[in-house]
Design a protein around this motif. Structure first.
Motif, short mmCIF file in Angstrom:
data_model
loop_
_atom_site.label_atom_id
_atom_site.label_comp_id
_atom_site.label_asym_id
_atom_site.label_seq_id
_atom_site.Cartn_x
_atom_site.Cartn_y
_atom_site.Cartn_z
N ALA A 51 0.84 -1.50 -0.25
CA ALA A 51 -0.14 -0.11 0.42
C ALA A 51 1.03 1.27 0.11
O ALA A 51 0.28 2.54 -0.17
N ASP A 70 5.74 -0.23 -2.32
CA ASP A 70 4.78 -0.55 -3.23
C ASP A 70 5.52 -1.78 -3.15
O ASP A 70 4.34 -2.64 -4.18
N ASP A 100 0.29 -4.74 4.83
CA ASP A 100 -0.06 -4.24 3.89
C ASP A 100 0.33 -4.65 2.97
O ASP A 100 0.81 -5.40 1.34
N ARG A 102 -2.18 -3.43 -1.70
CA ARG A 102 -2.72 -2.56 -2.79
C ARG A 102 -2.89 -3.78 -3.96
O ARG A 102 -2.27 -4.17 -4.05
N SER A 104 -4.47 -2.51 -7.52
CA SER A 104 -5.16 -0.79 -9.15
C SER A 104 -5.79 -1.52 -9.95
O SER A 104 -4.37 -2.57 -10.58
N LYS A 124 -9.62 0.93 -7.30
CA LYS A 124 -8.02 1.03 -6.15
C LYS A 124 -8.39 0.40 -4.73
O LYS A 124 -9.83 1.52 -4.10
N ASP A 126 -7.16 -0.32 -0.45
CA ASP A 126 -5.71 -0.78 0.65
C ASP A 126 -6.18 -1.09 1.37
O ASP A 126 -7.70 -1.46 2.24
#
Length: 248
Positions: A51, A70, A100, A102, A104, A124, A126
């Motif tokens: 994230a 990332d 974490d 993410r 998208s 997206k 998170d």
């Protein structure tokens, strides 16, 4: 070079050792994913990784993520084969921390001879992953998948309906924003995946979920680019859910 053969005791010690551990760090990009039937569904600009934030669930006033980046990291995968033959894959944070995550994407387009329609865009999410376990049971031929998740922020647009969702959060059903506790943050997902029969008695892919409980909050529902307000669902419960998936 000389080789010393192992006796039965030594071989037994090797067999009795623990399984395999993998420490994972990765980042995934896909320019375009295309599923084609007669027409096609195209999903563009897919990203899966970390994230890259240190402010997730800021009401706790603690850094759940460690070093923000990332990459999908801080993951330890333990793989064991039990005495009864069951395969057990356990996903854990390397440090005492949540993972974490993410994901998208860009536009989701339906394409065919009739033209193109964008059904989803600017997606997206998170989220934090507390843990995960995959167990393949040899006695029942069932895969059981368990994980603990908490979504801090999900946004997406539905262009063909002029709709959008902003700041969607999903947490455990007992998570209290005014008195947040990390152990109550996560919603538990428990799925069983196996070969089952559909209504016609044909073996198909079966997915069952006994129950799922969570709190859901949406910061903004957009219609025509303008927010019409927020939505909250307290103690959302989905129970006795069964899916049968097959071609037609």
């Amino acid at each position: 070079m000389a080789f010393t053969p192992l006796d039965e005791v030594a071989m037994g010690n090797i067999t009795g050792q623990a399984g395999v551990t993998i420490e994972l760090e990765t980042r995934l990009n896909i320019d375009r994913f295309i599923y084609t039937d007669e027409g096609s569904l195209e999903i563009n600009d897919i990203f899966i990784g970390g994230a890259n934030r240190t402010d997730m669930f800021s009401e706790m006033n603690i850094n759940l993520n460690g070093d923000a980046n990332d990459r999908l990291d801080n993951i330890r995968v333990n793989i064991d084969i039990a005495r009864d033959g069951d395969a057990i894959i356990n996903l854990l944070p390397i440090s005492f921390n949540a993972v974490d995550f993410r994901m998208s994407t860009g536009a989701w387009n339906l394409t065919g001879t009739g033209g193109n329609t964008t059904i989803l865009d600017n997606f997206k999410v998170d989220m934090l992953i507390g843990s995960g376990t995959i167990r393949v049971d040899t006695a029942t031929d069932t895969v059981r998948f368990l994980t603990d998740i908490a979504i801090d922020d999900m946004d997406f647009d539905i262009p063909f309906l002029a709709m959008g969702i902003r700041d969607l959060q999903l947490t455990g059903a007992n998570y209290d924003l005014s008195a947040p506790q990390p152990l109550r943050l996560f919603a538990n997902v428990d799925l069983e995946i196996f070969k089952g029969a559909n209504a016609a008695g044909v073996d198909v892919l079966a997915i069952e979920m006994a129950s799922f409980e969570a709190d859901l909050r949406i910061g903004g529902v957009l219609i025509g680019g303008t927010s019409i307000g927020s939505v909250a669902m307290d103690n959302l419960a989905i129970t006795d859910t069964s899916l049968r998936i097959y071609g037609h």
